[in-house]
Design an enzyme around this catalytic site. Structure first.
Site, PDB file in Angstrom:
ATOM      1  N   ARG A  50       0.831  -1.194   0.000  1.00  0.00           N
ATOM      2  CA  ARG A  50       0.000   0.000   0.000  1.00  0.00           C
ATOM      3  C   ARG A  50       0.873   1.254   0.000  1.00  0.00           C
ATOM      4  NH1 ARG A  50      -4.153  -1.508   4.967  1.00  0.00           N
ATOM      5  NH2 ARG A  50      -4.785  -3.579   4.195  1.00  0.00           N
ATOM      6  N   ASP A  52       0.295   5.448   0.862  1.00  0.00           N
ATOM      7  CA  ASP A  52      -0.670   6.326   1.504  1.00  0.00           C
ATOM      8  C   ASP A  52      -1.135   7.440   0.572  1.00  0.00           C
ATOM      9  OD1 ASP A  52      -0.582   4.919   3.881  1.00  0.00           O
ATOM     10  OD2 ASP A  52       1.005   6.163   4.741  1.00  0.00           O
ATOM     11  N   TYR A 110      12.743   2.902  -2.072  1.00  0.00           N
ATOM     12  CA  TYR A 110      11.997   4.153  -1.988  1.00  0.00           C
ATOM     13  C   TYR A 110      12.925   5.338  -2.200  1.00  0.00           C
ATOM     14  CZ  TYR A 110       7.875   1.871   0.041  1.00  0.00           C
ATOM     15  OH  TYR A 110       6.759   1.083   0.257  1.00  0.00           O
ATOM     16  N   ARG A 197       9.052   7.587   5.929  1.00  0.00           N
ATOM     17  CA  ARG A 197       8.729   8.975   6.263  1.00  0.00           C
ATOM     18  C   ARG A 197       9.263   9.358   7.645  1.00  0.00           C
ATOM     19  NH1 ARG A 197       2.438   9.392   5.297  1.00  0.00           N
ATOM     20  NH2 ARG A 197       2.803  11.445   6.271  1.00  0.00           N
TER      21      ARG A 197
END
Length: 244
Positions: A50, A52, A110, A197
Site C-alpha cells: 500500500r 498512503d 523508496y 517517512r
C-alpha cells in the site's frame, strides 16, 4: 486463465492511497475499473504494498488473473486507454500462475525528495516536502548510515499497524543534494507503516540540530516512537521499485 503482472507509475496527489476504500478515489480502484471496462471481468488486483494518500510510485507492482485473450504485453496499452492521466501501466507481462505480487516480493526501494529553501515552490508542492529552514547536510549524511543493517524498527513505525515482527534489514541508503533538493534513497527487505517517512523526518531533525547523528542507534534500541523524529509529509515519497 493467466496471471498478468503490471508495473505501475502514478501521481498520488488526487488519490486516497493505493488501496480501494469506500466512496473515495484510489489507484487500485481506478485500475480495477479500467480492467473491468476492457475485459468485462471483476478481477482481484493484488498490489505489492500500500502507498498512503499523496504518495507517488514509479515502480508499483500488481497482478491479476484473467481469461481475456489480450496478449499479456498488450495489456499496458489497452488498460491505459481507460485510466486517468495520472496513472500509467508502464509494463505488462504474463507470469507464473502462482506469482503473488505481495508475498513474492523480497525487497523494495523508496526515494524521498526534500525541497530545502526559504521560499516554497508552487510547482513542486505536490512532489517534495518543503523544509524552509537550514539543514546541515553533513550531519544528515552521517546519520543515514546508522540505518544500515538489520534492526528492530519499532521506533520508526506509526501507531495503527498490526505488524508483530518489526525487524527489517536495510541494504543500502544514499543521500545527495543538488541545488535546493535533498534526495534520500533506501533499499530494504521490507518497510513498516510510515517507516521511510519517519526515517526522513528524523534525518531532517538531525539536520536542524534537534537530534544528534549518533543518537540513531540509541533510538533504534529504545523501540520508542517518541524518541525518533517527526513523520515527513507524504508528497515527497516515491515507491521506486519492488524486487523479486
Amino acid at each position: 486463465m493467466k496471471n498478468i503482472k503490471l508495473t505501475i507509475e502514478y501521481d498520488g496527489t488526487n488519490y486516497f492511497g493505493w488501496q480501494v476504500q469506500p466512496e473515495v478515489s484510489s489507484v487500485q480502484g481506478e485500475i480495477k475499473k479500467a480492467i473491468k471496462i476492457l475485459t468485462n471481468e471483476d478481477i482481484d488486483l493484488t498490489g505489492a504494498g500500500r502507498t498512503d494518500r499523496k504518495v507517488h510510485a514509479r515502480g508499483q507492482v500488481a497482478n491479476f488473473m484473467t481469461n481475456s485473450s489480450i496478449p499479456a504485453e498488450k495489456f499496458s496499452y489497452a488498460i491505459n486507454k481507460y485510466l486517468p492521466q495520472d496513472i500509467s501501466i508502464v509494463k505488462s507481462e504474463e507470469v507464473d500462475i502462482n506469482f503473488h505480487s505481495r508475498y513474492d516480493a523480497i525487497g523494495k526501494e523508496y526515494r524521498y525528495l526534500i525541497y530545502n529553501t526559504h521560499i516554497r515552490s508552487s510547482l513542486l508542492r505536490n512532489y517534495t516536502y518543503h523544509v524552509p529552514y537550514n539543514l546541515d547536510f553533513k550531519k544528515m549524511d552521517i546519520a543515514k548510515d546508522f540505518f544500515l543493517g538489520t534492526h528492530d524498527f519499532s521506533a520508526f513505525m506509526s501507531t495503527g499497524s498490526s505488524i508483530e515482527n518489526t525487524v527489517r534489514t536495510i541494504y543500502a541508503v544514499s543521500l545527495c543534494q543538488k541545488n535546493n533538493i535533498i534526495c534520500f534513497e533506501v533499499q530494504g527487505n521490507g518497510f513498516l507503516y510510515n517507516m521511510v517517512r519517519i526515517m526522513v523526518g528524523t534525518l531532517i531533525d538531525v539536520g536542524s540540530g534537534k537530534i544528534r547523528p549518533e543518537s540513531i542507534p540509541i533510538i533504534l534500541e529504545s523501540k520508542d516512537r517518541k524518541k525518533a523524529g517527526h513523520t515527513a509529509k507524504p508528497q515527497g515519497l516515491y515507491l521506486e521499485k519492488v524486487y523479486y
